[in-house]
Each structure stands twice: as structure tokens, then as C-alpha cells.
Design a protein around this motif. Structure first.
Motif, short mmCIF file in Angstrom:
data_model
loop_
_atom_site.label_atom_id
_atom_site.label_comp_id
_atom_site.label_asym_id
_atom_site.label_seq_id
_atom_site.Cartn_x
_atom_site.Cartn_y
_atom_site.Cartn_z
N ARG A 1 -39.57 48.97 13.19
CA ARG A 1 -39.24 49.42 11.84
C ARG A 1 -40.46 49.29 10.91
NH1 ARG A 1 -33.84 47.91 8.44
NH2 ARG A 1 -34.36 49.20 6.66
N LYS A 2 -41.20 48.20 11.06
CA LYS A 2 -42.41 48.01 10.25
C LYS A 2 -43.45 49.06 10.59
CE LYS A 2 -45.93 44.71 8.92
NZ LYS A 2 -46.61 43.48 9.21
N SER A 3 -43.59 49.39 11.85
CA SER A 3 -44.53 50.43 12.26
C SER A 3 -44.16 51.78 11.67
CB SER A 3 -44.58 50.55 13.78
OG SER A 3 -45.07 49.36 14.35
N LEU A 4 -42.88 52.10 11.68
CA LEU A 4 -42.43 53.36 11.09
C LEU A 4 -42.66 53.39 9.58
CD1 LEU A 4 -39.12 54.15 13.01
CD2 LEU A 4 -41.32 55.32 13.17
N ARG A 5 -42.45 52.27 8.92
CA ARG A 5 -42.67 52.19 7.48
C ARG A 5 -44.17 52.36 7.17
NH1 ARG A 5 -40.92 46.90 5.74
NH2 ARG A 5 -38.94 47.61 6.57
N THR A 6 -45.02 51.75 7.97
CA THR A 6 -46.46 51.88 7.77
C THR A 6 -46.90 53.32 8.02
OG1 THR A 6 -46.79 49.59 8.44
CG2 THR A 6 -48.71 51.04 8.52
N LEU A 7 -46.36 53.95 9.04
CA LEU A 7 -46.70 55.34 9.33
C LEU A 7 -46.23 56.26 8.20
CD1 LEU A 7 -47.88 57.38 11.33
CD2 LEU A 7 -45.60 57.53 12.35
N ALA A 8 -45.04 56.01 7.67
CA ALA A 8 -44.53 56.81 6.55
C ALA A 8 -45.40 56.63 5.31
CB ALA A 8 -43.09 56.42 6.25
N GLU A 9 -45.85 55.42 5.06
CA GLU A 9 -46.73 55.17 3.92
C GLU A 9 -48.07 55.88 4.10
OE1 GLU A 9 -48.99 51.54 1.58
OE2 GLU A 9 -47.67 51.06 3.24
N LEU A 10 -48.61 55.81 5.30
CA LEU A 10 -49.87 56.49 5.59
C LEU A 10 -49.72 57.99 5.40
CD1 LEU A 10 -52.78 56.16 6.77
CD2 LEU A 10 -51.75 56.66 8.98
N LEU A 11 -48.64 58.55 5.87
CA LEU A 11 -48.40 59.99 5.72
C LEU A 11 -48.24 60.37 4.25
CD1 LEU A 11 -47.95 62.68 7.15
CD2 LEU A 11 -45.51 62.12 7.22
N ALA A 12 -47.54 59.55 3.47
CA ALA A 12 -47.36 59.83 2.05
C ALA A 12 -48.70 59.81 1.31
CB ALA A 12 -46.40 58.82 1.44
N TRP A 13 -49.54 58.81 1.61
CA TRP A 13 -50.86 58.75 0.99
C TRP A 13 -51.69 59.98 1.39
CZ3 TRP A 13 -52.72 56.37 -2.96
CH2 TRP A 13 -52.24 55.12 -3.34
N TRP A 14 -51.64 60.34 2.66
CA TRP A 14 -52.42 61.47 3.13
C TRP A 14 -52.00 62.77 2.44
CZ3 TRP A 14 -51.16 65.86 6.15
CH2 TRP A 14 -52.26 66.61 6.54
N VAL A 15 -50.70 62.99 2.33
CA VAL A 15 -50.21 64.20 1.67
C VAL A 15 -50.64 64.22 0.20
CG1 VAL A 15 -48.11 65.36 0.87
CG2 VAL A 15 -48.29 64.61 3.23
#
Length: 63
Positions: free
Chosen positions: A7-21
Motif C-alpha cells: 500500500r505504501k508503494s502504491l501511495r508513493t507511485l501515485a504521488e510520483l505520478l501526480a508530481w510528474w503530471v
């Protein structure tokens, strides 16, 4: 316990994607003429910024 790590990995990936967008969109707004090369450079720079922002937030910890 593995569920929490996943779950933490998915949250980190979602945050990374949001920053990238967000950073890619900012780059495209600020650049005057958008062609393929500038879009690719912008996406790459935005990815570097997203990684840095995610790492900084992880290092600072959550409160």
C-alpha cells in the motif's frame, strides 16, 4: 505486514505520478512552442523533479 508495504508503494507511485503530471503540465504551459523534442525534454525534467519532490517528502516524514 506485506499489505502495508504494498500500500505504501502504491501511495508513493501515485504521488510520483501526480508530481510528474503537474510538472509536465507546467512545463508545457511555460514553453512557447511545443514540439516533440521539447515535450520529451520537459517530461524528462519533470520526472527528475517528481523524483526529487517525492524523495524530499519521504525524507521529511509525514506528520
Amino acid at each position: 505486514m506485506a499489505y502495508l508495504a504494498h500500500r505504501k508503494s502504491l501511495r508513493t507511485l501515485a504521488e510520483l505520478l501526480a508530481w510528474w503530471v503537474a510538472l509536465t503540465a507546467l512545463w508545457l504551459v511555460l514553453v512557447s512552442a511545443v514540439d516533440a523534442l521539447e515535450a520529451a525534454v520537459g517530461a524528462g525534467c519533470a520526472l527528475a523533479g517528481a523524483v526529487a519532490a517525492t524523495a524530499a517528502r519521504g525524507a521529511a516524514g509525514t506528520r
